[in-house]
Write an enzyme that holds these catalytic residues in place. Structure first.
Site, PDB file in Angstrom:
ATOM      1  N   ASP A 192       0.842  -1.197   0.000  1.00 31.87           N
ATOM      2  CA  ASP A 192       0.000   0.000   0.000  1.00 31.87           C
ATOM      3  C   ASP A 192       0.881   1.253   0.000  1.00 31.87           C
ATOM      4  O   ASP A 192       0.607   2.225  -0.709  1.00 31.87           O
ATOM      5  CB  ASP A 192      -0.915  -0.009   1.233  1.00 31.87           C
ATOM      6  CG  ASP A 192      -1.663  -1.329   1.352  1.00 31.87           C
ATOM      7  OD1 ASP A 192      -2.435  -1.647   0.443  1.00 31.87           O
ATOM      8  OD2 ASP A 192      -1.434  -2.060   2.344  1.00 31.87           O
ATOM      9  N   HIS A 250      -4.629  -3.221   6.588  1.00 30.81           N
ATOM     10  CA  HIS A 250      -4.432  -3.496   5.164  1.00 30.81           C
ATOM     11  C   HIS A 250      -5.782  -3.922   4.590  1.00 30.81           C
ATOM     12  O   HIS A 250      -6.084  -5.101   4.462  1.00 30.81           O
ATOM     13  CB  HIS A 250      -3.392  -4.607   4.955  1.00 30.81           C
ATOM     14  CG  HIS A 250      -3.401  -5.113   3.534  1.00 30.81           C
ATOM     15  ND1 HIS A 250      -2.998  -4.355   2.469  1.00 30.81           N
ATOM     16  CD2 HIS A 250      -3.807  -6.292   3.008  1.00 30.81           C
ATOM     17  CE1 HIS A 250      -3.149  -5.042   1.359  1.00 30.81           C
ATOM     18  NE2 HIS A 250      -3.642  -6.223   1.652  1.00 30.81           N
TER      19      HIS A 250
HETATM   20  P1  NAX Z   1      -2.388 -18.177  -4.014  1.00 26.42           P
HETATM   21  O1  NAX Z   1      -3.749 -18.732  -3.796  1.00 26.42           O
HETATM   22  O2  NAX Z   1      -1.804 -18.128  -5.375  1.00 26.42           O
HETATM   23  O3  NAX Z   1      -1.353 -18.971  -3.090  1.00 26.42           O
HETATM   24  C1  NAX Z   1      -1.597 -19.242  -1.748  1.00 26.42           C
HETATM   25  C2  NAX Z   1      -0.867 -20.532  -1.431  1.00 26.42           C
HETATM   26  O4  NAX Z   1      -0.976 -20.758  -0.035  1.00 26.42           O
HETATM   27  C3  NAX Z   1      -1.436 -21.749  -2.136  1.00 26.42           C
HETATM   28  O5  NAX Z   1      -0.406 -22.431  -2.817  1.00 26.42           O
HETATM   29  C4  NAX Z   1      -2.000 -22.584  -0.977  1.00 26.42           C
HETATM   30  O6  NAX Z   1      -1.867 -23.983  -1.205  1.00 26.42           O
HETATM   31  C5  NAX Z   1      -1.112 -22.130   0.173  1.00 26.42           C
HETATM   32  N1  NAX Z   1      -1.676 -22.391   1.490  1.00 26.42           N
HETATM   33  C6  NAX Z   1      -2.963 -22.359   1.898  1.00 26.42           C
HETATM   34  N2  NAX Z   1      -3.065 -22.719   3.168  1.00 26.42           N
HETATM   35  C7  NAX Z   1      -1.817 -22.971   3.609  1.00 26.42           C
HETATM   36  C8  NAX Z   1      -1.283 -23.395   4.859  1.00 26.42           C
HETATM   37  N3  NAX Z   1      -2.073 -23.648   5.903  1.00 26.42           N
HETATM   38  N4  NAX Z   1       0.052 -23.545   4.961  1.00 26.42           N
HETATM   39  C9  NAX Z   1       0.838 -23.318   3.913  1.00 26.42           C
HETATM   40  N5  NAX Z   1       0.395 -22.942   2.701  1.00 26.42           N
HETATM   41  C10 NAX Z   1      -0.919 -22.761   2.558  1.00 26.42           C
HETATM   42  O7  NAX Z   1      -2.429 -16.716  -3.355  1.00 26.42           O
HETATM   43  P2  NAX Z   1      -1.393 -15.517  -3.558  1.00 26.42           P
HETATM   44  O8  NAX Z   1      -1.831 -14.688  -4.702  1.00 26.42           O
HETATM   45  O9  NAX Z   1      -0.012 -16.028  -3.534  1.00 26.42           O
HETATM   46  O10 NAX Z   1      -1.707 -14.646  -2.252  1.00 26.42           O
HETATM   47  C11 NAX Z   1      -1.382 -15.126  -0.965  1.00 26.42           C
HETATM   48  C12 NAX Z   1      -2.010 -14.252   0.110  1.00 26.42           C
HETATM   49  O11 NAX Z   1      -1.521 -12.920   0.049  1.00 26.42           O
HETATM   50  C13 NAX Z   1      -3.532 -14.116   0.008  1.00 26.42           C
HETATM   51  O12 NAX Z   1      -4.088 -14.269   1.306  1.00 26.42           O
HETATM   52  C14 NAX Z   1      -3.722 -12.696  -0.475  1.00 26.42           C
HETATM   53  O13 NAX Z   1      -4.976 -12.170  -0.096  1.00 26.42           O
HETATM   54  C15 NAX Z   1      -2.576 -12.017   0.215  1.00 26.42           C
HETATM   55  N6  NAX Z   1      -2.176 -10.696  -0.302  1.00 26.42           N
HETATM   56  C16 NAX Z   1      -1.768  -9.767   0.607  1.00 26.42           C
HETATM   57  C17 NAX Z   1      -1.302  -8.522   0.242  1.00 26.42           C
HETATM   58  C18 NAX Z   1      -0.846  -7.532   1.255  1.00 26.42           C
HETATM   59  O14 NAX Z   1      -0.502  -6.416   0.853  1.00 26.42           O
HETATM   60  N7  NAX Z   1      -0.782  -7.812   2.562  1.00 26.42           N
HETATM   61  C19 NAX Z   1      -1.280  -8.133  -1.190  1.00 26.42           C
HETATM   62  C20 NAX Z   1      -1.293  -9.282  -2.129  1.00 26.42           C
HETATM   63  C21 NAX Z   1      -2.157 -10.441  -1.735  1.00 26.42           C
HETATM   64  O15 NAX Z   1      -3.476 -10.196  -2.158  1.00 26.42           O
END
Ligand code: NAX
Length: 328
Positions: free
Chosen positions: A159, A187
């Site tokens: 952000d 956030h």
């Molecule tokens: P993806 O869905 O591409 O990848 C997430 C991965 O996490 C998947 O491979 C899944 O298998 C794995 N996962 C789920 N549960 C798990 C667990 N208990 N232990 C280990 N791995 C696990 O999502 P992606 O685009 O990579 O985003 C990841 C996270 O970042 C999401 O929650 C998203 O909302 C968040 N974000 C946060 C941002 C921020 O500024 N704080 C910005 C970007 C993003 O949206």
């Protein structure tokens, strides 16, 4: 050469993981002279995909990369971790209420907090990226009583960087000409990007821009809703920019902020600026010697006060909701 640093990344097979791991392994997280060992955590169904990413990491022949281990068990994944990037989370799916989302993520971040408490290195630093990031960080922190609370942080650097980019365009200056940008609060769409303390050439950004209508009705919503705009344009959520911000967050925490500047991090509140103690809220922070400190003494006018209070109220609601669910 320096001793290797162990970095645990969760959600390693996801989009952000794919953009993040190569930058860590190439030395951009901690520095070009710091060898790294990676420990990747995934859910069992995604371990194979994480192995594929590990094969590609091997194929980059990064001189600093000293090893990659992949786990589907949190306790093992955080063993000896110096830095933990908690990226994997449960996304909101159709029909899911906020309570369901908080509960599903509690099921992830509670055991991860416990695993960090049990086995991470004494100097562990945690960044939570997975949403809802601030409250997920709070859940993990509450389950790691032996780790100093200040080692748990959540990411608002994306952000912050988005705010720098928007302001640099409007003001016609380079991002490096902008100092003291702040994101306050959660956030989420309630976050408050603050131009009254940001500076360009010694003046406040609000003075330089001199356009309250733009500030209120264009700048703030553009920054706060940028994630949705990226999804709309790209057909997928921010990944490389989120990974880049995660790199920036840890790099700044470990290596420090520049003289005369600060950054934005969601950190455990000590009550500064009226943010209830214990909430993990974004503040202006300086970093030195591997520690962050909330910038003190800023004057907050009525406009900023209202925006900060609204975002902090949302954080307090999220905390109350996870309390009610017995997650903290
Ligand atoms: P993806 O869905 O591409 O990848 C997430 C991965 O996490 C998947 O491979 C899944 O298998 C794995 N996962 C789920 N549960 C798990 C667990 N208990 N232990 C280990 N791995 C696990 O999502 P992606 O685009 O990579 O985003 C990841 C996270 O970042 C999401 O929650 C998203 O909302 C968040 N974000 C946060 C941002 C921020 O500024 N704080 C910005 C970007 C993003 O949206």
């Amino acid at each position: 050469t320096r001793t290797p640093v162990t970095v645990t990344v969760t959600g390693a097979a996801g989009q952000i993981g794919y953009a993040l791991l190569f930058r860590i392994a190439s030395g951009q997280l901690l520095g070009a002279d710091v060898p790294v060992r990676l420990r990747l955590l995934e859910i069992p169904q995604a371990v194979k995909a994480a192995e594929g990413t590990a094969m590609e990491l091997d194929d980059c022949a990064f001189p600093l990369l000293q090893g990659i281990d992949i786990f589907d068990d949190a306790t093992r994944a955080f063993e000896g971790a110096n830095v933990a990037l908690l990226v994997g989370a449960r996304p909101r799916t159709k029909g899911m209420e906020r309570g369901d989302l908080l509960e599903a993520n509690g099921g992830i971040f509670k055991p991860q907090g416990e695993a960090i408490n049990a086995g991470a290195a004494d100097d562990i630093r945690v960044l939570v990226v997975g949403n809802p990031a601030n409250t997920n960080a709070l859940i993990a922190q509450q389950h790691a009583p032996d780790v100093p609370a200040e080692r748990f942080t959540a990411m608002t650097r994306l952000d912050h960087n988005r705010a720098l980019a928007q302001l640099s365009k409007k003001a016609g200056v380079s991002v490096s000409d902008i100092k003291k940008m702040t994101i306050w609060g959660n956030h989420s769409a309630t976050q408050y990007p603050d131009l009254f303390h940001a500076e360009i050439g010694g003046k406040t950004a609000a003075e330089v821009v001199d356009d309250q209508d733009w500030l209120e009705n264009d700048f703030i919503p553009t920054v706060a809703k940028r994630g949705a705009a990226i999804i709309e344009a790209r057909g997928a959520s921010s990944a490389a920019s989120a990974a880049s911000a995660a790199i920036d967050h840890i790099h700044t925490w470990v290596n420090g902020t520049a003289e005369g500047d600060w950054t934005s991090m969601a950190v455990v509140s000590d009550g500064s600026y009226g943010v209830p103690e214990g909430l993990i809220s974004s503040f202006p922070v300086t970093c030195a010697d591997g520690r962050w400190e909330i910038v003190q003494g800023l004057e907050i006018d009525d406009f900023s006060r209202g925006r900060i209070d609204a975002s902090v109220a949302e954080l307090a609601e999220e905390r109350d909701a996870v309390r009610k669910l017995g997650l903290i």
